[in-house]
Design a protein around this motif. Structure first.
Motif, short mmCIF file in Angstrom:
data_model
loop_
_atom_site.label_atom_id
_atom_site.label_comp_id
_atom_site.label_asym_id
_atom_site.label_seq_id
_atom_site.Cartn_x
_atom_site.Cartn_y
_atom_site.Cartn_z
N HIS A 1 131.83 69.60 -0.56
CA HIS A 1 133.01 69.83 -1.41
C HIS A 1 134.26 69.38 -0.68
O HIS A 1 134.30 69.32 0.54
CB HIS A 1 133.12 71.31 -1.77
CG HIS A 1 133.28 72.19 -0.56
ND1 HIS A 1 134.49 72.40 0.05
CD2 HIS A 1 132.38 72.88 0.16
CE1 HIS A 1 134.32 73.19 1.09
NE2 HIS A 1 133.05 73.49 1.19
N TYR B 1 128.50 77.93 -1.40
CA TYR B 1 128.28 76.52 -1.76
C TYR B 1 126.95 76.05 -1.21
O TYR B 1 126.63 76.29 -0.06
CB TYR B 1 129.34 75.63 -1.11
CG TYR B 1 130.75 75.83 -1.57
CD1 TYR B 1 131.10 75.70 -2.90
CD2 TYR B 1 131.75 76.10 -0.64
CE1 TYR B 1 132.42 75.84 -3.30
CE2 TYR B 1 133.07 76.25 -1.03
CZ TYR B 1 133.40 76.11 -2.36
OH TYR B 1 134.70 76.25 -2.74
N ASP C 1 129.72 78.22 3.20
CA ASP C 1 128.89 77.03 3.07
C ASP C 1 127.50 77.30 3.62
O ASP C 1 127.38 77.86 4.71
CB ASP C 1 129.49 75.86 3.88
CG ASP C 1 130.73 75.31 3.23
OD1 ASP C 1 130.58 74.55 2.27
OD2 ASP C 1 131.84 75.66 3.67
ZN ZN Z 1 133.59 74.93 3.09
#
Ligand code: ZN
Ligand code: ZN
Length: 445
Positions: free
Chosen positions: A243, A238, A261
């Motif tokens: 999110h 990500y 992430d």
């Molecule tokens: Zn995460």
């Protein structure tokens, strides 16, 4: 991989060098980390005191003695002012080093999460450490520099370039960075199917993208029985947006893999996930502090993030406020990393909706819908404010016949001091950059 090596030779890049150093830094004790930070901060400031017009003047005027011994890096930083995009813009000509070799500088531009367009220079050293930090994150999950990645991002650069620039970008992506780019600025169902076909076909080890785009693809795959099947994928990464846990669950399920992430920004590669899914700040390439609401600055706590980039010597970021609100935690992580934990990240601190005299933060605005029963009935939503006494809630429904009285009440309660207008639309376009903005405020303060 061969091309990557060749480029390192030709352009004097040292990504692999930096990467090996960074990987071994993860084994630092706290004391070793402190010593590394101290050494590099002193080197940076001594360099600035000779070469940077703004900081050499500042250091001279305050008679700061950089040769003396300090308790910690934070005591040194305390001697310097907080900076931000505005400070740098106001002192732009004094921000670059004297006697620069422009071969080693790259001009980059961004709007960041604060939405202020900003041009900055990146030196080769800063760029190499930034790239190496990204590969260190991937290395934690068994992904190598030579592994191919599918990027669900934007082709914007390529679209506006000339034929030869376009070719250069494509060659760079495919043969040097081992990256396939897929544009997700306007995701239609047909396009999602095409992307899933691509994912299933390619020999890739990771998929990188904006959470909103990854979620849409994952959600489509699950609810339309159009599965993502690629056992080679080691992780979904990500980037660029935050999110929700719900989005993460759907993405993990559809891609049948772990998620990582990354928190990447103009000043450097700030943080990334560890093996036990905590976010660690890359404390060996930058120093991090928080500016608390009462105006004090601490090494831990919740407030505005301040970044001091240790390797950006020719266009410095010292106590630079990037506009994000974070929480830096003192807790130790099971994974054994010596780096501080980023326990909370709210990437759009400058975006609020005015509810009369109350400011409703971005995270609160977007919290309501995903946590209500309507999350399964709404495909997309966006909140936009153009005038202080009203707000628009834009909604794309899965089924146009859904009764939305409950949802409307939810937002009327949240924005109880202003009028709320609901717009039911077929789609909400992305920004030109390919990012999806869920909260937009066009009201001037
Ligand atoms: Zn995460
Ligand atoms: Zn950890």
């Amino acid at each position: 991989m061969l091309f990557f090596r060749l480029r390192e030779l030709c352009k004097g890049e040292h990504v692999e060098c930096c990467l090996n150093q960074l990987i071994s830094n993860e084994l630092f004790t706290k004391e070793q980390l402190n010593a590394w930070q101290y050494k590099h901060l002193k080197e940076l400031l001594l360099y600035l005191s000779c070469n940077n017009p703004y900081y050499s003047r500042y250091i001279k005027e305050r008679e700061i003695d950089l040769q003396k011994n300090f308790e910690s890096v934070y005591d040194i930083l305390a001697l310097f002012p907080v900076t931000d995009k505005k400070v740098i813009k106001d002192n732009y000509t004094d921000w670059l080093s004297n006697h620069l070799s422009y071969d080693n500088l790259q001009l980059c531009s961004t709007s960041g999460s604060s939405g202020i367009p900003f041009k900055f220079y990146q030196s080769a050293l800063a760029r190499d450490y930034k790239t190496a930090s990204k590969y260190r994150l991937y290395h934690r999950f068994g992904i190598k520099i030579s592994d191919y990645q599918l990027c669900l991002g934007t082709n914007y650069d390529s679209k506006v370039s000339s034929f030869f620039q376009k070719m250069k970008i494509n060659v760079n992506n495919k043969y040097i960075n081992h990256r396939y780019i897929t544009d997700v600025s306007c995701l239609s169902f047909a396009m999602i199917r095409e992307i899933i076909d691509t994912i299933n076909k390619l020999d890739i080890k990771s998929v990188w993208g904006y959470p909103s785009a990854l979620f849409e693809i994952a959600n489509y795959a699950l609810s339309n029985n159009y599965p993502i099947i690629n056992k080679r994928i080691k992780a979904v990464i990500y980037s660029g947006e935050s999110h929700t846990p719900y989005m993460d669950t759907i993405v993990k399920k559809a891609f049948n893999t772990i998620t990582i992430d990354e928190y990447n920004s103009v000043e450097g590669f700030i943080a990334g996930s560890c093996k036990v899914d905590n976010m660690h700040l890359n404390e060996d390439t930058a120093l991090y502090e928080v500016l608390l609401p009462d105006g004090s600055i601490r090494a831990y706590g919740k407030g505005e993030l301040l970044i001091t980039s240790l390797f950006a010597k020719d266009f410095p970021f010292i106590r630079y406020k990037n506009g994000d609100i974070v929480e830096i935690a003192e807790t130790k992580c099971e994974c054994g990393s010596p780096f501080k934990l980023l326990s909370h990240l709210d990437g759009r601190s400058s975006c609020f909706i005015y509810n009369g005299s109350i400011k409703v933060p971005h995270a609160v605005c977007t919290h309501y819908l995903p946590h209500s029963d309507y999350r399964t009935k709404v495909d997309k939503f966006q909140i936009e404010q153009n005038e202080k006494d009203s707000v628009i809630v834009r909604i794309v429904l899965k089924d146009r016949n859904t009764d939305c009285a409950g949802l409307e009440n939810l937002y009327r309660e949240l924005f109880n001091n202003i009028s709320v207008c609901f717009e039911y639309v077929d789609d909400i376009p992305r920004e030109r950059s390919g990012k999806f903005k869920d909260v937009i405020n066009n009201v001037k303060e």
